[in-house]
Design an enzyme around this catalytic site. Structure first.
Site, PDB file in Angstrom:
ATOM      1  N   VAL A  21      -0.013  -3.653   4.356  1.00 21.99           N
ATOM      2  CA  VAL A  21       0.379  -2.778   5.463  1.00 21.99           C
ATOM      3  C   VAL A  21      -0.385  -1.467   5.321  1.00 21.99           C
ATOM      4  O   VAL A  21      -0.989  -1.189   4.282  1.00 21.99           O
ATOM      5  CB  VAL A  21       1.905  -2.487   5.470  1.00 21.99           C
ATOM      6  CG1 VAL A  21       2.706  -3.746   5.770  1.00 21.99           C
ATOM      7  CG2 VAL A  21       2.343  -1.854   4.160  1.00 21.99           C
ATOM      8  N   TYR A  33      -9.557  -5.536  -5.404  1.00 19.27           N
ATOM      9  CA  TYR A  33      -8.121  -5.356  -5.646  1.00 19.27           C
ATOM     10  C   TYR A  33      -7.640  -6.188  -6.839  1.00 19.27           C
ATOM     11  O   TYR A  33      -7.565  -5.686  -7.950  1.00 19.27           O
ATOM     12  CB  TYR A  33      -7.307  -5.645  -4.372  1.00 19.27           C
ATOM     13  CG  TYR A  33      -5.920  -5.059  -4.476  1.00 19.27           C
ATOM     14  CD1 TYR A  33      -5.640  -3.801  -3.966  1.00 19.27           C
ATOM     15  CD2 TYR A  33      -4.886  -5.726  -5.136  1.00 19.27           C
ATOM     16  CE1 TYR A  33      -4.381  -3.220  -4.099  1.00 19.27           C
ATOM     17  CE2 TYR A  33      -3.632  -5.167  -5.282  1.00 19.27           C
ATOM     18  CZ  TYR A  33      -3.384  -3.920  -4.759  1.00 19.27           C
ATOM     19  OH  TYR A  33      -2.148  -3.352  -4.905  1.00 19.27           O
ATOM     20  N   GLY A  62       6.150   4.882   2.935  1.00 23.81           N
ATOM     21  CA  GLY A  62       5.798   3.473   2.805  1.00 23.81           C
ATOM     22  C   GLY A  62       6.940   2.554   2.443  1.00 23.81           C
ATOM     23  O   GLY A  62       8.048   2.642   2.989  1.00 23.81           O
ATOM     24  N   TYR A  63       6.673   1.665   1.492  1.00 26.39           N
ATOM     25  CA  TYR A  63       7.660   0.668   1.114  1.00 26.39           C
ATOM     26  C   TYR A  63       8.881   1.277   0.423  1.00 26.39           C
ATOM     27  O   TYR A  63       9.993   0.783   0.563  1.00 26.39           O
ATOM     28  CB  TYR A  63       7.023  -0.381   0.204  1.00 26.39           C
ATOM     29  CG  TYR A  63       6.305  -1.480   0.955  1.00 26.39           C
ATOM     30  CD1 TYR A  63       6.942  -2.161   1.986  1.00 26.39           C
ATOM     31  CD2 TYR A  63       5.010  -1.850   0.635  1.00 26.39           C
ATOM     32  CE1 TYR A  63       6.309  -3.181   2.670  1.00 26.39           C
ATOM     33  CE2 TYR A  63       4.363  -2.885   1.316  1.00 26.39           C
ATOM     34  CZ  TYR A  63       5.020  -3.541   2.343  1.00 26.39           C
ATOM     35  OH  TYR A  63       4.393  -4.545   3.019  1.00 26.39           O
ATOM     36  N   LEU A 100       6.462   3.688  -7.076  1.00 24.54           N
ATOM     37  CA  LEU A 100       5.582   4.844  -7.253  1.00 24.54           C
ATOM     38  C   LEU A 100       4.136   4.482  -6.915  1.00 24.54           C
ATOM     39  O   LEU A 100       3.659   3.409  -7.276  1.00 24.54           O
ATOM     40  CB  LEU A 100       5.628   5.347  -8.695  1.00 24.54           C
ATOM     41  CG  LEU A 100       6.831   6.183  -9.130  1.00 24.54           C
ATOM     42  CD1 LEU A 100       6.572   6.756 -10.516  1.00 24.54           C
ATOM     43  CD2 LEU A 100       7.119   7.301  -8.160  1.00 24.54           C
ATOM     44  N   ALA A 101       3.453   5.398  -6.242  1.00 28.82           N
ATOM     45  CA  ALA A 101       2.024   5.242  -5.963  1.00 28.82           C
ATOM     46  C   ALA A 101       1.374   6.595  -6.207  1.00 28.82           C
ATOM     47  O   ALA A 101       1.309   7.429  -5.317  1.00 28.82           O
ATOM     48  CB  ALA A 101       1.805   4.780  -4.529  1.00 28.82           C
ATOM     49  N   LYS A 137      -1.500  -3.964 -11.776  1.00 26.77           N
ATOM     50  CA  LYS A 137      -0.435  -4.781 -11.194  1.00 26.77           C
ATOM     51  C   LYS A 137      -0.097  -5.976 -12.095  1.00 26.77           C
ATOM     52  O   LYS A 137       1.066  -6.398 -12.185  1.00 26.77           O
ATOM     53  CB  LYS A 137      -0.832  -5.251  -9.798  1.00 26.77           C
ATOM     54  CG  LYS A 137      -0.990  -4.123  -8.780  1.00 26.77           C
ATOM     55  CD  LYS A 137       0.291  -3.336  -8.601  1.00 26.77           C
ATOM     56  CE  LYS A 137       0.191  -2.299  -7.502  1.00 26.77           C
ATOM     57  NZ  LYS A 137       1.437  -1.519  -7.340  1.00 26.77           N
TER      58      LYS A 137
END
Length: 395
Positions: free
Chosen positions: A272, A234, A51-52, A138-139, A243
């Site tokens: 995305v 979200y 991903g990012y 990190l995810a 977040k």
């Protein structure tokens, strides 16, 4: 072995080494076409394999010519079992970096742990001296606290009320409602513990204490804000609380980096398809609608396009685009009123019968499979491939 996609809900449990390499090369080629970036030369990417985070590493290495150290937690392949997509992505990144003579090393392990932080510091000291940029991407669904040993698990839930939201059953390509119960206070706290800013702060504190951050060093952590159609689950949900914790922690991090002329920012990126976003029930429908609208007006972007603009328009620009909270914004195209108005209107109209007309569900599914190295035209998926692929620069 011959590797085919095996999709279970929002996860693909197989990945293809040749397809992942093709996906990485495509992103590298995009960055090379844009020309050199006047940016950092020694970069640490925490969460560097998909991903990012992967796009941030590619942009640094092949756009800025930077030496990169990547941290990730991925599974190696075995004789009859493919590796995780992030493992194959990292192997491909190292292959192409080696061919270009670009320094690249990686550490595979739990980035939340003190052990991996120390191994990272030791590597920086021995190989790079110091780093100019730290990307935090990190995810993870769980975290073991390095000091207390307590294990926290994150949840995807609304806060304060039960909600029923529209989504897509991607297996059946059907619109359906998803009902979710409100999170408990403990679930909210656990999600913040996993996905909030504490670990980012611990990383920066450890790097400062070890004197491995260069004068003028910058750090950025990635977030998503979105618009009202996704807010119930979200931004106003458990993930949003985590977040928002980044927004709280960044102030203290920025103050510490200011002592060496550095800076810390939360970077807001667009929606995305990633392994993380595909797990959020409403996101496949939102993304399929968004892709349709943004592709039509020529503003659609994936991870690599977003990261190129993050570096050139924000992190290493004399006039970075910021909001009133001090966050740098690369999601401005997604949030244009005309884009969100069309997505919001179509969100209410979409049915099984008109899904192909109103959404880009095919484009969404293509991007999802591509994350795991599948559905790429240049790859022969009937060919035998070796599932065991070493990562050349793995420490």
């Amino acid at each position: 072995m011959i590797i085919k996609p095996r999709v279970r809900g929002f996860m693909c449990i197989t990945s293809h080494p040749v397809g992942c390499e093709a996906n990485v090369k495509e992103q590298i080629d995009y960055i090379k076409r844009q020309g050199p970036i006047d940016g950092p030369k020694r970069v640490l990417v925490i969460g560097a394999s998909t991903g990012y985070g992967l796009a941030a590493r590619i942009t640094a290495a092949f756009g800025c010519g930077a030496s990169t150290l990547g941290i990730f937690f991925e599974k190696e392949g075995a004789e009859k079992k493919p590796a995780s997509a992030g493992w194959y992505n990292s192997a491909a990144f190292h292959k192409f970096a080696d061919e270009q003579g670009i320094y690249a090393k990686s550490i595979n392990g739990d980035a939340f742990s003190d052990e991996i932080k120390q191994k990272t510091i030791d590597t920086i000291k021995s190989d790079l001296g110091q780093v100019d940029l730290v990307i935090y991407s990190l995810a993870s669904p769980r975290r073991q606290h390095p000091k207390t040993g307590e294990v926290f698990n994150s949840t995807l839930k609304p806060i304060g009320k039960n909600v029923t939201l529209r989504g897509i059953n991607t297996d059946k390509e059907e619109v359906q409602d998803f009902s979710l119960e409100a999170a408990t206070e403990q679930e909210i706290a656990n999600t913040v513990a996993v996905m909030g800013g504490e670990d980012w702060q611990m990383w920066i504190d450890a790097l400062i204490a070890a004197d491995v951050l260069a004068a003028g060093a910058k750090t950025a952590a990635f977030t998503y804000v979105g618009e009202k159609v996704t807010w119930d689950l979200y931004w106003h949900g458990t993930i949003g609380q985590a977040k928002k914790d980044l927004d709280k922690k960044v102030t203290g991090i920025r103050e510490k980096l200011a002592t060496v002329g550095g800076d810390a920012r939360v970077a807001v990126l667009k929606a995305v398809v990633t392994q993380a976003s595909s797990a959020i029930p409403i996101m496949p429908l939102y993304l399929a609608l968004l892709f349709k609208v943004m592709k039509k007006d020529g503003s659609h972007e994936g991870c690599i396009e977003q990261l190129y603009r993050l570096y050139t328009e924000c992190l290493y620009s004399d006039s970075p685009r910021m909001d009133s909270e001090g966050r740098i914004r690369v999601d401005e195209r997604e949030l244009r009123p005309e884009i969100q108005q069309r997505v919001g209107d179509d969100w209410l109209k979409v049915t099984n019968e008109n899904m192909a007309e109103l959404t880009d569900i095919k484009g969404y599914k293509h991007e999802f499979l591509k994350l795991f190295g599948f559905d790429i035209d240049s790859v022969d998926y009937e060919a035998d491939v070796e599932p065991v692929v070493p990562i050349r620069g793995l420490i």
